[in-house]
Design a protein around this motif. Structure first.
Motif, mmCIF file in Angstrom:
data_model
loop_
_atom_site.group_PDB
_atom_site.id
_atom_site.type_symbol
_atom_site.label_atom_id
_atom_site.label_comp_id
_atom_site.label_asym_id
_atom_site.label_seq_id
_atom_site.Cartn_x
_atom_site.Cartn_y
_atom_site.Cartn_z
ATOM 1 N N SER A 144 0.842 -1.187 0.000
ATOM 2 C CA SER A 144 0.000 0.000 0.000
ATOM 3 C C SER A 144 0.882 1.243 0.000
ATOM 4 C CB SER A 144 -0.905 -0.014 1.244
ATOM 5 O OG SER A 144 -1.846 1.033 1.202
ATOM 6 N N ALA A 145 0.247 2.416 -0.159
ATOM 7 C CA ALA A 145 0.988 3.678 -0.133
ATOM 8 C C ALA A 145 0.058 4.812 0.278
ATOM 9 C CB ALA A 145 1.585 3.976 -1.504
ATOM 10 N N HIS A 146 0.637 5.787 0.930
ATOM 11 C CA HIS A 146 -0.098 6.960 1.398
ATOM 12 C C HIS A 146 -0.779 7.695 0.245
ATOM 13 C CE1 HIS A 146 -0.490 11.109 2.992
ATOM 14 N NE2 HIS A 146 -0.756 10.481 4.110
ATOM 15 N N TRP A 147 -0.135 7.763 -0.904
ATOM 16 C CA TRP A 147 -0.639 8.508 -2.052
ATOM 17 C C TRP A 147 -1.755 7.786 -2.806
ATOM 18 C CZ3 TRP A 147 -0.081 5.419 -6.181
ATOM 19 C CH2 TRP A 147 0.963 4.491 -6.185
ATOM 20 N N CYS A 148 -2.008 6.526 -2.483
ATOM 21 C CA CYS A 148 -2.980 5.706 -3.207
ATOM 22 C C CYS A 148 -4.365 5.825 -2.564
ATOM 23 C CB CYS A 148 -2.497 4.254 -3.208
ATOM 24 S SG CYS A 148 -3.674 3.087 -3.918
ATOM 25 N N GLY A 149 -5.275 6.519 -3.237
ATOM 26 C CA GLY A 149 -6.622 6.723 -2.698
ATOM 27 C C GLY A 149 -7.352 5.431 -2.345
ATOM 28 N N PRO A 150 -7.443 4.467 -3.270
ATOM 29 C CA PRO A 150 -8.123 3.216 -2.932
ATOM 30 C C PRO A 150 -7.467 2.481 -1.755
ATOM 31 C CG PRO A 150 -7.920 3.415 -5.310
ATOM 32 C CD PRO A 150 -7.103 4.538 -4.702
ATOM 33 N N SER B 188 5.503 -0.772 2.009
ATOM 34 C CA SER B 188 5.149 0.555 1.501
ATOM 35 C C SER B 188 5.677 0.815 0.099
ATOM 36 C CB SER B 188 5.705 1.625 2.440
ATOM 37 O OG SER B 188 5.504 2.912 1.912
ATOM 38 N N SER B 189 4.837 1.467 -0.692
ATOM 39 C CA SER B 189 5.255 1.981 -1.994
ATOM 40 C C SER B 189 5.321 3.507 -1.957
ATOM 41 C CB SER B 189 4.271 1.539 -3.083
ATOM 42 O OG SER B 189 4.316 0.149 -3.254
ATOM 43 N N ASP B 190 5.416 4.052 -0.761
ATOM 44 C CA ASP B 190 5.493 5.510 -0.636
ATOM 45 C C ASP B 190 6.778 6.038 -1.253
ATOM 46 O OD1 ASP B 190 3.109 6.487 0.748
ATOM 47 O OD2 ASP B 190 3.749 5.144 2.346
ATOM 48 N N GLN B 191 6.719 7.306 -1.671
ATOM 49 C CA GLN B 191 7.840 7.902 -2.373
ATOM 50 C C GLN B 191 8.806 8.636 -1.448
ATOM 51 O OE1 GLN B 191 5.562 10.113 -5.219
ATOM 52 N NE2 GLN B 191 5.201 8.315 -6.490
ATOM 53 N N ASP B 192 8.396 8.874 -0.200
ATOM 54 C CA ASP B 192 9.296 9.514 0.755
ATOM 55 C C ASP B 192 9.022 8.967 2.153
ATOM 56 O OD1 ASP B 192 7.508 11.570 2.323
ATOM 57 O OD2 ASP B 192 7.002 11.845 0.198
ATOM 58 N N GLU B 193 10.023 9.080 3.010
ATOM 59 C CA GLU B 193 9.947 8.470 4.332
ATOM 60 C C GLU B 193 8.903 9.127 5.233
ATOM 61 O OE1 GLU B 193 12.956 6.417 7.524
ATOM 62 O OE2 GLU B 193 13.765 7.673 5.922
ATOM 63 N N ASP B 194 8.674 10.436 5.075
ATOM 64 C CA ASP B 194 7.659 11.115 5.887
ATOM 65 C C ASP B 194 6.263 10.585 5.584
ATOM 66 O OD1 ASP B 194 9.535 12.658 7.217
ATOM 67 O OD2 ASP B 194 9.254 14.415 5.933
ATOM 68 N N SER B 195 5.959 10.370 4.310
ATOM 69 C CA SER B 195 4.654 9.811 3.934
ATOM 70 C C SER B 195 4.506 8.395 4.471
ATOM 71 C CB SER B 195 4.496 9.800 2.413
ATOM 72 O OG SER B 195 4.466 11.107 1.904
ATOM 73 N N PHE B 196 5.569 7.617 4.361
ATOM 74 C CA PHE B 196 5.566 6.261 4.915
ATOM 75 C C PHE B 196 5.268 6.302 6.410
ATOM 76 C CE2 PHE B 196 8.278 3.442 7.478
ATOM 77 C CZ PHE B 196 7.668 2.226 7.225
ATOM 78 N N ALA B 197 5.993 7.137 7.148
ATOM 79 C CA ALA B 197 5.846 7.193 8.609
ATOM 80 C C ALA B 197 4.447 7.647 9.005
ATOM 81 C CB ALA B 197 6.904 8.122 9.203
ATOM 82 N N ALA C 27 1.781 5.038 10.824
ATOM 83 C CA ALA C 27 1.316 5.382 12.176
ATOM 84 C C ALA C 27 -0.153 5.022 12.381
ATOM 85 C CB ALA C 27 1.543 6.865 12.439
ATOM 86 N N GLU C 28 -0.897 4.855 11.298
ATOM 87 C CA GLU C 28 -2.319 4.489 11.368
ATOM 88 C C GLU C 28 -2.522 2.977 11.494
ATOM 89 O OE1 GLU C 28 -4.265 6.019 7.865
ATOM 90 O OE2 GLU C 28 -3.227 7.942 8.040
#
Length: 90
Positions: A28-34, A62-71, A75-76
């Protein structure tokens, strides 16, 4: 081992899996709406299983593009995660 022993919280695979018959890997990734819509549903399912005493260890990949988005996104989540940028996710 496919999953290895290098996780965000320092846990090792044996402590994550215990005697569970399966392990979930949540890509999953933070930027992915679904994905963002699905995560609370997975968490609810996970919490229900835990309350029933049914283990389902989950590891977030994670498929996030930066560590802040991942973190922020991780956290959720109540489960474990591969470290940000882990080569095993690609």
């Amino acid at each position: 081992s496919l999953l290895g022993n290098d996780f965000v919280d320092g846990a090792d695979l044996a402590s994550i899996v215990g005697d569970a018959p399966i392990v979930g890997i949540y890509f999953s990734a933070h930027w992915c709406g679904p994905c963002r819509e699905f995560t609370p549903k997975l968490k609810e399912f996970y919490d229900t299983l835990v309350a029933q005493g049914t283990p389902l260890p989950i590891v977030f990949a994670s498929s996030d593009q930066d560590e802040d988005s991942f973190a922020s996104y991780f956290a959720e989540m109540p489960w474990h995660a591969f470290k940000f940028g882990d080569d095993r996710i690609e």
